[in-house]
Design a protein around this motif. Structure first.
Motif, PDB file in Angstrom:
ATOM      1  N   ASP A  12     -21.145  31.024   8.924  1.00 34.45           N
ATOM      2  CA  ASP A  12     -20.794  31.448  10.277  1.00 34.45           C
ATOM      3  C   ASP A  12     -19.313  31.764  10.402  1.00 34.45           C
ATOM      4  O   ASP A  12     -18.912  32.768  10.983  1.00 34.45           O
ATOM      5  CB  ASP A  12     -21.174  30.355  11.283  1.00 34.45           C
ATOM      6  N   ASP A  13     -18.478  30.880   9.846  1.00 35.41           N
ATOM      7  CA  ASP A  13     -17.044  31.107  10.001  1.00 35.41           C
ATOM      8  C   ASP A  13     -16.542  32.203   9.076  1.00 35.41           C
ATOM      9  O   ASP A  13     -15.434  32.693   9.247  1.00 35.41           O
ATOM     10  CB  ASP A  13     -16.249  29.818   9.758  1.00 35.41           C
ATOM     11  N   ASP A  14     -17.342  32.591   8.066  1.00 40.30           N
ATOM     12  CA  ASP A  14     -16.942  33.693   7.196  1.00 40.30           C
ATOM     13  C   ASP A  14     -17.221  35.044   7.836  1.00 40.30           C
ATOM     14  O   ASP A  14     -16.531  36.028   7.577  1.00 40.30           O
ATOM     15  CB  ASP A  14     -17.695  33.627   5.869  1.00 40.30           C
ATOM     16  N   THR A  15     -18.263  35.083   8.645  1.00 42.13           N
ATOM     17  CA  THR A  15     -18.688  36.358   9.216  1.00 42.13           C
ATOM     18  C   THR A  15     -18.298  36.484  10.678  1.00 42.13           C
ATOM     19  O   THR A  15     -18.765  37.368  11.371  1.00 42.13           O
ATOM     20  CB  THR A  15     -20.219  36.511   9.083  1.00 42.13           C
ATOM     21  N   ALA A  16     -17.457  35.571  11.131  1.00 45.40           N
ATOM     22  CA  ALA A  16     -17.011  35.641  12.520  1.00 45.40           C
ATOM     23  C   ALA A  16     -16.289  36.952  12.771  1.00 45.40           C
ATOM     24  O   ALA A  16     -15.778  37.596  11.861  1.00 45.40           O
ATOM     25  CB  ALA A  16     -16.086  34.466  12.827  1.00 45.40           C
ATOM     26  N   ARG A  69     -10.754  30.406   7.057  1.00 51.88           N
ATOM     27  CA  ARG A  69     -11.099  31.808   6.832  1.00 51.88           C
ATOM     28  C   ARG A  69      -9.831  32.592   6.510  1.00 51.88           C
ATOM     29  O   ARG A  69      -8.801  32.449   7.181  1.00 51.88           O
ATOM     30  CB  ARG A  69     -11.761  32.394   8.074  1.00 51.88           C
ATOM     31  N   HIS A  70      -9.903  33.423   5.469  1.00 47.46           N
ATOM     32  CA  HIS A  70      -8.749  34.220   5.072  1.00 47.46           C
ATOM     33  C   HIS A  70      -8.449  35.264   6.152  1.00 47.46           C
ATOM     34  O   HIS A  70      -9.371  35.850   6.721  1.00 47.46           O
ATOM     35  CB  HIS A  70      -9.022  34.918   3.734  1.00 47.46           C
ATOM     36  N   PRO A  71      -7.162  35.496   6.459  1.00 52.68           N
ATOM     37  CA  PRO A  71      -6.829  36.449   7.528  1.00 52.68           C
ATOM     38  C   PRO A  71      -7.025  37.913   7.170  1.00 52.68           C
ATOM     39  O   PRO A  71      -6.933  38.776   8.039  1.00 52.68           O
ATOM     40  CB  PRO A  71      -5.343  36.150   7.787  1.00 52.68           C
ATOM     41  N   HIS A 122     -13.292  35.976   4.002  1.00 56.98           N
ATOM     42  CA  HIS A 122     -14.068  34.852   3.486  1.00 56.98           C
ATOM     43  C   HIS A 122     -13.297  33.543   3.641  1.00 56.98           C
ATOM     44  O   HIS A 122     -12.064  33.514   3.598  1.00 56.98           O
ATOM     45  CB  HIS A 122     -14.400  35.055   2.007  1.00 56.98           C
ATOM     46  N   ARG A 123     -14.031  32.475   3.773  1.00 57.89           N
ATOM     47  CA  ARG A 123     -13.441  31.144   3.824  1.00 57.89           C
ATOM     48  C   ARG A 123     -12.801  30.861   2.456  1.00 57.89           C
ATOM     49  O   ARG A 123     -13.432  31.040   1.420  1.00 57.89           O
ATOM     50  CB  ARG A 123     -14.517  30.105   4.140  1.00 57.89           C
ATOM     51  N   THR A 124     -11.557  30.411   2.473  1.00 54.92           N
ATOM     52  CA  THR A 124     -10.794  30.239   1.247  1.00 54.92           C
ATOM     53  C   THR A 124     -10.137  28.869   1.208  1.00 54.92           C
ATOM     54  O   THR A 124      -9.613  28.395   2.219  1.00 54.92           O
ATOM     55  CB  THR A 124      -9.715  31.330   1.135  1.00 54.92           C
TER      56      THR A 124
END
Length: 225
Positions: free
Chosen positions: A203-207, A152-154, A159-161
């Motif tokens: 899920d890991d994008d919207t965490a 996931r981008h900081p 978004h996951r990158t």
């Protein structure tokens, strides 16, 4: 006898259920990514009359990537490179390279790469085979690809990158670009730095993003990448 038959049937159904439960779950489809044109760039190096390597870049590439880091062979990549955004550090030189006797940017404003297969080397490296179309000519090439990071981008929108580096070498004559042989070398070294952003939501994008800094503290100045 009917009771025994019923017991045998139940036993068979139980065995079948256990066998099905032991089967591996079907793998999810590879995630879909879009290239980030701001953080994707092609660098090229070519001999300049034996004196030096002329260096140039092309920014603004766009494309799509289907990728699962646990299943490299299923990856698929399509990229368009806007050759009219070529930059050799000098406006007149850019114009000369895009002229009709070289890249002919007016008739062929884009290069295009479409992958055909991927051969993984290890978890971080693979060879990506595909077709490069340049100057109206299509040739098979191989990219040596490194997966730099996938997470996931900081920064927002978090978004996951996926980040990749790739290299290859091509012959300009193979694509019908053979003018100025005494000044411009035939071998073109390519290096690609690319970032691809996962499409949709996961899920890991919207965490939950990291907590905001203390609003009472003076924020440090930071350039936006």
């Amino acid at each position: 006898m009917p009771r025994i038959a019923a017991m045998k049937l139940r036993a068979r159904l139980l065995l079948l259920s256990l066998a099905l439960a032991a089967l591996p779950l079907a793998q999810a489809a590879p995630a879909q990514y879009a290239l980030d044109p701001v953080h994707t760039r092609v660098l090229f190096a070519i001999d300049h009359a034996g004196f030096s390597k002329a260096l140039g870049t092309v920014s603004g590439s766009e494309g799509s990537l289907r990728f699962d880091p646990d299943d490299w062979p299923s990856a698929r990549l399509e990229v368009s490179v806007p050759l009219t955004r070529l930059d050799l550090g000098d406006a007149k030189w850019n114009q000369a390279v895009l002229a009709r006797n070289l890249l002919d940017g007016e008739r062929f404003p884009q290069a295009r790469f479409v992958s055909t297969r991927v051969e993984p080397i290890d978890a971080q490296h693979a060879k990506v085979f595909g077709t490069l179309t340049l100057h109206g000519v299509s040739q098979d090439i191989v990219l040596d690809v490194t997966l730099n990071q996938l997470k996931r981008h900081p920064l927002p929108p978090f978004h996951r990158t996926a980040g990749f580096s790739a290299t290859t070498t091509i012959s300009r004559a193979a694509f019908g670009i053979d003018a100025w042989k005494s000044v411009i070398g035939d071998e073109v070294q390519l290096r690609i730095e690319a970032e691809a952003v996962r499409q949709g939501k996961a899920d890991d994008d919207t965490a939950t993003p990291p907590p905001s800094p203390d609003t009472t503290a003076t924020p440090a100045k930071e350039d936006t990448p």
